[in-house]
Write an enzyme that holds these catalytic residues in place. Structure first.
Site, PDB file in Angstrom:
ATOM      1  CB  ALA A 296      -0.920  -0.006   1.222  1.00 20.42           C
ATOM      2  CG  ASP A 299       0.589  -0.195  -5.068  1.00 22.41           C
ATOM      3  OD1 ASP A 299      -0.212  -1.116  -4.833  1.00 22.41           O
ATOM      4  OD2 ASP A 299       1.611  -0.344  -5.759  1.00 22.41           O
ATOM      5  CB  SER A 346       1.773  -3.712 -12.071  1.00 20.63           C
ATOM      6  OG  SER A 346       1.466  -3.241 -10.788  1.00 20.63           O
ATOM      7  CE  LYS A 373      -2.943  -4.485  -5.342  1.00 12.67           C
ATOM      8  NZ  LYS A 373      -1.765  -4.976  -4.611  1.00 12.67           N
ATOM      9  NE  ARG A 394       4.531  -7.887  -9.681  1.00  8.31           N
ATOM     10  CZ  ARG A 394       3.242  -7.989 -10.002  1.00  8.31           C
ATOM     11  NH1 ARG A 394       2.874  -7.951 -11.270  1.00  8.31           N
ATOM     12  NH2 ARG A 394       2.327  -8.126  -9.071  1.00  8.31           N
ATOM     13  CE  LYS A 550      -8.018 -10.135 -11.117  1.00  5.95           C
ATOM     14  NZ  LYS A 550      -7.457 -11.515 -10.958  1.00  5.95           N
ATOM     15  CB  CYS A 671      19.191  35.065  12.514  1.00  2.00           C
ATOM     16  SG  CYS A 671      17.562  35.730  12.095  1.00  2.00           S
ATOM     17  CB  CYS A 693      17.961  34.408   8.467  1.00  2.00           C
ATOM     18  SG  CYS A 693      17.333  32.996   9.416  1.00  2.00           S
TER      19      CYS A 693
END
EC number: 6.5.1.2
Length: 938
Positions: A296, A299, A346, A373, A394, A550, A671, A693
Site C-alpha cells: 500500500a 503504491d 501490475s 487484494k 515477478r 476485474k 538568527c 538569516c
C-alpha cells in the site's frame, strides 16, 4: 455510508534513498559501487603494488581477488585498492573501490552520526556525500583517527555507527590496522560483539599475503558471515533518514502548494526527484529483496509520482519509474533468472469513488469479479503436464527470480495437479498467485525470529517477501507461508470463457483460490463491495490493502488489452491509510527559504501505513490552535502512503493534566530576529532577516543547487550549512567566486589534514561548469517570489537577456504569456533591493551567462493554442514535449478546461483524458500531435 471518507492519499515524499550503480570521484582513490543488496564477494587489499589472487595484479590486469570464507558468493565486489589499477570488465579503475554493505543506507548513517542526527565531527566521513535530493553526489574522503583514511580504514568507515577522534566505534574499540605491501591487516581488537556493534559474535578479518581474505568468527552484527549481508547488518530505516532529520516544514508546504504559479514551484522538481528516487529504491527492495514498506505504501508513492507528472508534464524524464513494471532482477540476487511465459503485469489503482466510477464507465461489462487484494508477494508457477516445473518472482514482469525450491515447501502449492473429468490438465499452465503469511500466524513467526536472534518483521507482507527469498528451503518451511491464486498467464490446452471459470478450474486442479471472490453485475454493486470490505478489511485471513475489480469475460479482457504496465480490464481500489495514536513529545519550529517559520510535531515513533514516523508538520500556529493539540497529548496520526504524516488531533479523553500549550516563538531560532507576519491577515510568521538569516540562506543555497535551478551536484544541505557556518559565504552572491583557498576554511570540503577533498574539488568544478546555463534557470535560482520555472521560461523566452528583463516596464512584462501583473510586479520589486541586484551583478562578473544565445526560431504553428498532454508519449519526454509546444508559440498547460484547444493522450493517461471527453474537447494521439507541431493542423 459513502466512499467520501475513503479518499486518495496525497502529499509528498522527502528524504529518498537513492539507487545508483556507480560513482567515480576524479583524482581520488575512492570509488563507490552502490547497490541495495550485496554479497561480500572479494576483498583485495593493495597499496600501490601487485596484489591479486596470486599476487600478480598489475595495472590493467583483471583482478578478481579470492573468494571469502567459502560462503561469500555473488557478483557484487568489495574492493579497497590504494594506488593500483583494477580492470573490471572493460573498465580500468585507477581508483579505490568501496562497495558498502547494503549501499547508501550505511553511508547515510555514517555521515550523519547516530540516529539523533548530530553534525559530523572530525573522525567521521568528511564531505557532503548525500545531496539534498537524496542523490549521492560524490563519495567523500574518509577522515578517521590518526590519519588512517590514508590506509584501509576507509573500508571500515562505511560500517554502521560513526568513527570518532577517539577511535571508538559505537562503544567498541577498533583493532589494529596494518596495511602495506605483503603485510596483514587485521580487524579485530575488541571485536564486534554485543557490547561493541549492536549484536552478533566477534568477527576478525585478515588480509593475508597478496590479497587473500579470511573471515574469523561467526557473525557480524547478527548476520552470518559467509551468507548475505543485508539490511539487518545495521538496522537502517530509510523512512528515518538521519540525513533528513525532518524535511523543512515550509518546504513541505511549498510542495503541497504546487497548483499555483509561485516561487515555490521550483520545489516541484525536487519533489519529483525525491518521489522518483523513493519509488526506485523501494521498487527494487519490493521485488528483489526484503521490503521495508508494504504494498500500500509503495503504491501510494507510485500514484503520487504519476499524479505529479500528469499535473506537471515538465517534471518527468524518459526513465521515469511510472513507465515500468516491477524491477529488474539484480546481479546480486542469489537466485537464477527465469523468463515468464507471458508477461506478468501490475495493476493500476484508484483511491476514491469518483475514480472508481470513472473506470467502471470506461470499462462496461456484463459481470465483474471483486477480489481482495492480498498484501503479499506475487508468484508465478509453471506446470507442464500437471507437474510443477518452476516458480518465480515477478521481477520486471518479464524476468523474475527462480524460487522453485522454496515454492515446493509451501503447503498450498501442489507439486502435481489433479485432473477432473470437467477440467483435464493442460499441457502447459502458468498460474499467478500471491504468497502471504496469515495474520494469526504473524506474531508466532516474529516471536520465533526474535528467539533465533533475528529482528522482527515490520508486517506480514515483509515477512512473506523475506521468507520466500531465503536460501535454505528448510527455513522457508518454518515461516508458515500460504498462497492463493488470482489468475492464469500462458496456457496450452485450456481457454476459459471467463475469469470465474478459470478459478473453478484452478480449484479443481488442487490450487487454492480465494473464498472472498464475488461476482457482481452493476457499478453500484461494485461500490457496495468496496464499502463492505472497507469496514471488514481485518476480517480476512490475510492482510489486504484494497479490492481488485476485474472484467469477468475473457473475450472482453482481450478486447480491452493492456498498457505497458497494467491490464485495462482490471483495477485496484486502494483503501485509505491507517490511523494510529502516539504521544506528542514536543513542538518545534524550522525556518524555510522564504523565511516562513513552521511548527512541526516531534512524536514518539509509531508505525503507520508501512513505516515508522516520529515527526509531522503542523503548518503554522493557527493550525496548531485549530487542531487543539497540546504538548504531551496523545494524538491521532494519519499517513496516507506518503512520507509526510499528518497529525489529525488529540485524544482529549487521555489527557492527565500534564499537557501544556505550545507557545510560538517571538524570535527566529536561527538568527534571533523578531518574527512577524508579512501582513496582518497572514497565517504564516516570517523571519525578516532575509539576507543573513543562516536558516534562510542555507535553504536558498540548497535551492540554487537544485535540479530546477543550477543543478550543482556537489552542493547539498550540509555543504550549504557548512559554507555559511564558517563564514565562507555571507549570501548567495559569492557562490560562483568560491576558490580552493576559500574552501580550506570548510569542514565539509576539506580533509582532516587541511586539504580540499574530493567533494570540494567537485564543487568547484560544478560551479565552473554551471556558469554557462539557460537564462530561465538563473531566474529560478534568484528565488524571486512567484517566479517559478513556468514564468521563468516565459520571461527568458521572450526577452532572452537579463538586462532586457530588468529594463522592461512592468506592464510589458505582464503581457508575457503566462506571467501577468502579479508576477511582473514581484519581478520588478525584487530588483529594487540593492543586495538582490548585487547577486546578479556578482554572478555576471564571475562569468555566469545572463543571456541566451540566439537560435533560429521555429515556425509558430501553435501560436495562440493551449495544449494539455497527459500520459506518456514514445517520442517525447515530459520536458521535451513542453518545450516543443512552447517553442512553436503554444501554451503547455497542466490542467484541462473549456479554454483548452487540444488534449494529447498517451499511455497511462489519467483523469485529464476523461475530463476532456466530458468537455467535448479535441483529443489527439501522438501521431496527430506530431502533425499539429509540423503543420498547425490535425
Amino acid at each position: 455510508m459513502s466512499l467520501a471518507g475513503l479518499h486518495r492519499p496525497g502529499g509528498v515524499h522527502c528524504g529518498a534513498v537513492p539507487a545508483l550503480a556507480l560513482k567515480i570521484v576524479p583524482e581520488t582513490d575512492l570509488l563507490l559501487v552502490i547497490s541495495h543488496r550485496l554479497h561480500l564477494h572479494e576483498f583485495l587489499p593493495a597499496h600501490g603494488g601487485q596484489f591479486g589472487p596470486d599476487a600478480g595484479l598489475l595495472p590493467g590486469d583483471a583482478g578478481s581477488g579470492q573468494s571469502v570464507g567459502g560462503g561469500f558468493v555473488g557478483v557484487a565486489q568489495l574492493h579497497l585498492i590504494m594506488g593500483a589499477q583494477i580492470s573490471q570488465g572493460a573498465l580500468a579503475l585507477p581508483v579505490g573501490i568501496l562497495d558498502p554493505v547494503d549501499g547508501v543506507g550505511i553511508i547515510d548513517q555514517s555521515i550523519d552520526g547516530e540516529v539523533t542526527g548530530e553534525t559530523p565531527q572530525h573522525g567521521q566521513i568528511i564531505g557532503s556525500v548525500i545531496h539534498d535530493e537524496g542523490l549521492i553526489i560524490s563519495p567523500a574522503l574518509l577522515d578517521s583517527p590518526d590519519g588512517l583514511s590514508q590506509h584501509l580504514l576507509m573500508g571500515l568507515a562505511m560500517l554502521p555507527g560513526v568513527f570518532r577522534g577517539d577511535a571508538m566505534h559505537r562503544g567498541g574499540t577498533l583493532g589494529d590496522l596494518h596495511p602495506g605491501v605483503g603485510e596483514q591487516f587485521e580487524w579485530g581488537g575488541s571485536g564486534i560483539g554485543d557490547s561493541h556493534h549492536r549484536g552478533g559474535d566477534d568477527a576478525g578479518f585478515k588480509g593475508v599475503g597478496g590479497g587473500g581474505f579470511q573471515v574469523e568468527g561467526e557473525h557480524v552484527c547478527g548476520v552470518e558471515v559467509g551468507g548475505e549481508f543485508h539490511r539487518g547488518i545495521h538496522g537502517f530505516n530509510p523512512n528515518q533518514r538521519p540525513g533528513h532529520r525532518v524535511p523543512p516544514p515550509d518546504a513541505i508546504r511549498d510542495h503541497l502548494e504546487s497548483g499555483t504559479v509561485t516561487d515555490d514551484n521550483a520545489q516541484l522538481r525536487r519533489t519529483w526527484n525525491e518521489l522518483a528516487e523513493k519509488v526506485r529504491y523501494h521498487r527494487d527492495l519490493y521485488y528483489n529483496q526484503q521490503p521495508e514498506i508494504p504494498d500500500a505504501d509503495f503504491d501510494a508513492l507510485f500514484r503520487q509520482l504519476q499524479d505529479l507528472e500528469e499535473q506537471h508534464p515538465e517534471l518527468a524524464v524518459p526513465d521515469s519509474p511510472t513507465k515500468e513494471v516491477g524491477a529488474p532482477v539484480t546481479e546480486q540476487s542469489s537466485f537464477d533468472n527465469v523468463e515468464h511465459l507471458e508477461r506478468m503485469l501490475s495493476l493500476d489503482n484508484v483511491f476514491d469513488e469518483e475514480e472508481l466510477r470513472d473506470w467502471l464507465a470506461r470499462t462496461p461489462a456484463k459481470r465483474y469479479l471483486t477480489e481482495l487484494k492480498i498484501d503479499g508477494l506475487s508468484i508465478d508457477l509453471v506446470y507442464r503436464n500437471g507437474m510443477l516445473e518452476r516458480a518465480a518472482t515477478r521481477g520486471d514482469g518479464r524476468v523474475g527470480e527462480d524460487i522453485t525450491a522454496n515454492a515446493r515447501v509451501i503447503g498450498d502449492i501442489p507439486h502435481e495437479l489433479t485432473a477432473t473429468e470437467e477440467y483435464p490438465i493442460p499441457a502447459v499452465l502458468e498460474v499467478r498467485g500471491e504468497v502471504f503469511i496469515p495474520i494469526e500466524d504473524f506474531a508466532d513467526v516474529n516471536a520465533q525470529r526474535i528467539e533465533d536472534g533475528g529482528k522482527p518483521f515490520a508486517n506480514p507482507r515483509n515477512a512473506a517477501a523475506g521468507s520466500l527469498r531465503q536460501k535454505n528451503p528448510e527455513d522457508v518451511k518454518k515461516r508458515r507461508l500460504r498462497m492463493i491464486t488470482h489468475g492464469i498467464g500462458y496456457s496450452e490446452g485450456f481457454q476459459p470463457a471467463s475469469q470465474h471459470d478459470a478459478y473453478l478450474a484452478l480449484a479443481a486442479w488442487g490450487l487454492p483460490t480465494s473464498s472472498y471472490t464475488e461476482a457482481v453485475e452493476t457499478a453500484d454493486a461494485v461500490v457496495d463491495k468496496v464499502l463492505y470490505w472497507a469496514d471488514h478489511r481485518h476480517d480476512a485471513l490475510h492482510e489486504m490493502d484494497g479490492l481488485v475489480i476485474k472484467v469477468d469475460d475473457i473475450a472482453s479482457q482481450r478486447a480491452l488489452g493492456s498498457t505497458s504496465r497494467a491490464p485495462r480490464w482490471a483495477i485496484a481500489y486502494k483503501y485509505p491509510p491507517e490511523e494510529v495514536t502516539t504521544k506528542l513529545i514536543d513542538i518545534k519550529v524550522s525556518v524555510g527559504r522564504t523565511g516562513r517559520v513552521t511548527p512541526f510535531a516531534m512524536m514518539e515513533p509509531v508505525f503507520v501505513a508501512g513505516s515508522t514516523v516520529s515527526m509531522a508538520t503542523l503548518h503554522n500556529q493557527s493550525e496548531v490552535k485549530r487542531k487543539g493539540v497540546l504538548i504531551g497529548d496523545t494524538v491521532v496520526v494519519r499517513k496516507a502512503g506518503e512520507v509526510i504524516p499528518e497529525v489529525l488531533g488529540p485524544v482529549v479523553e487521555l489527557r492527565d493534566g500534564t499537557e501544556r500549550e505550545f507557545v510560538f516563538p517571538e524570535h527566529c531560532p536561527e538568527c534571533g530576529s523578531t518574527l512577524a507576519p508579512t501582513r496582518a491577515e497572514d497565517a504564516d510568521w516570517r523571519c525578516p532577516n532575509t539576507r543573513s538569516c543562516p536558516g534562510q540562506l542555507s535553504q536558498r543555497l540548497t535551492y540554487i543547487a537544485g535540479r530546477g535551478a543550477f543543478d550543482i551536484e556537489a552542493l547539498g544541505e550540509k555543504g550549504a550549512q557548512d559554507l555559511i557556518r564558517n563564514g565562507i559565504l555571507v549570501d548567495e552572491a559569492g557562490l560562483f567566486d568560491l576558490t580552493e583557498e576559500d574552501l580550506l576554511e570548510s569542514d565539509v570540503y576539506t580533509t582532516k589534514a587541511g586539504a580540499v577533498n574530493a567533494s570540494g574539488r567537485k564543487l568547484l568544478a560544478n560551479l565552473e561548469q554551471r556558469k554557462n546555463t539557460d537564462l530561465w534557470r538563473v531566474l529560478v535560482a534568484l528565488s524571486i517570489r512567484h517566479v517559478g520555472p513556468t514564468a521563468a521560461r516565459a520571461l527568458a523566452g521572450r526577452y532572452r537577456s537579463m538586462q532586457k528583463l530588468v529594463d522592461a516596464p512592468v506592464d510589458e512584462l505582464a503581457e508575457t504569456d503566462g506571467v501577468g501583473m502579479i508576477i511582473a510586479q514581484s519581478f520588478k520589486d525584487w530588483f529594487e533591493v540593492d543586495w538582490h541586484r548585487a547577486i546578479v551583478d556578482t554572478w555576471a562578473a564571475a562569468g555566469v551567462t545572463m543571456e541566451d544565445a540566439e537560435t533560429e526560431q521555429l515556425e509558430q504553428t501553435l501560436e495562440g493554442l493551449t495544449i494539455v498532454v497527459t500520459g506518456g508519449l514514445e517520442g517525447f519526454t515530459r520536458d521535451s514535449v513542453k518545450e516543443a509546444i512552447i517553442s512553436r508559440g503554444g501554451k503547455a498547460s497542466g490542467s484541462v478546461s473549456k479554454k483548452t484547444d487540444y488534449v494529447v493522450v498517451g499511455e497511462n493517461a489519467g483523469s485529464k483524458a476523461t475530463k476532456a471527453e466530458e468537455l467535448g474537447l479535441t483529443i489527439l494521439d501522438e501521431e496527430a500531435f506530431v502533425r499539429l507541431l509540423d503543420t498547425g493542423a490535425v
